[in-house]
Design a protein around this motif. Structure first.
Motif, short mmCIF file in Angstrom:
data_model
loop_
_atom_site.label_atom_id
_atom_site.label_comp_id
_atom_site.label_asym_id
_atom_site.label_seq_id
_atom_site.Cartn_x
_atom_site.Cartn_y
_atom_site.Cartn_z
N CYS A 201 12.75 44.25 65.10
CA CYS A 201 12.40 42.91 64.64
C CYS A 201 10.98 42.55 65.09
N GLU B 299 9.99 39.64 65.36
CA GLU B 299 10.12 38.36 66.07
C GLU B 299 10.52 38.56 67.53
N CYS B 300 11.59 39.31 67.74
CA CYS B 300 12.13 39.43 69.10
C CYS B 300 12.22 40.86 69.59
N CYS C 159 17.81 41.33 61.61
CA CYS C 159 17.71 41.50 63.05
C CYS C 159 19.09 41.29 63.67
N CYS D 14 18.27 37.84 66.30
CA CYS D 14 17.94 36.49 65.83
C CYS D 14 18.23 36.29 64.35
ZN LIG Z 1 14.87 39.29 65.96
#
Ligand SMILES: [Zn+2]
Length: 84
Positions: A64, A66-67, A76, A79
């Motif tokens: 991911c 993002e995270c 993901c 998240c």
């Molecule tokens: Zn994520």
């Protein structure tokens, strides 16, 4: 590049097994030494193949943005951010 690296590793493997075969010959008939070394060669090849496969499966569809969690089914696992 990856193929080149793999081939070099293969040559080292074959050289190692060849030396092992020479080491075995005093203790048994050369035919058996050859058979053992060939079985070992395929065993190692199978092991390396499985290991490469499991690494690829582990990396899977990526991480991911993002995270940094694993992406499963383009989503993901942490998240829920969808990844295309
Ligand atoms: Zn994520």
């Amino acid at each position: 590049m990856i193929l080149l690296k793999f081939e070099r590793r293969e040559i080292i493997l074959i050289a190692g097994l060849f030396l092992f075969m020479i080491g075995l010959i005093p203790f048994m008939a050369p035919v058996y030494a050859v058979i053992i070394v060939i079985l070992m060669y395929f065993g190692i090849k199978l092991y390396i193949g499985k290991k490469c496969q499991s690494i690829r499966a582990d990396v899977g569809e990526g991480i991911c943005m993002e995270c940094g969690s694993k992406i499963i089914n383009n989503m993901c696992s942490n998240c829920g951010r969808s990844e295309e």
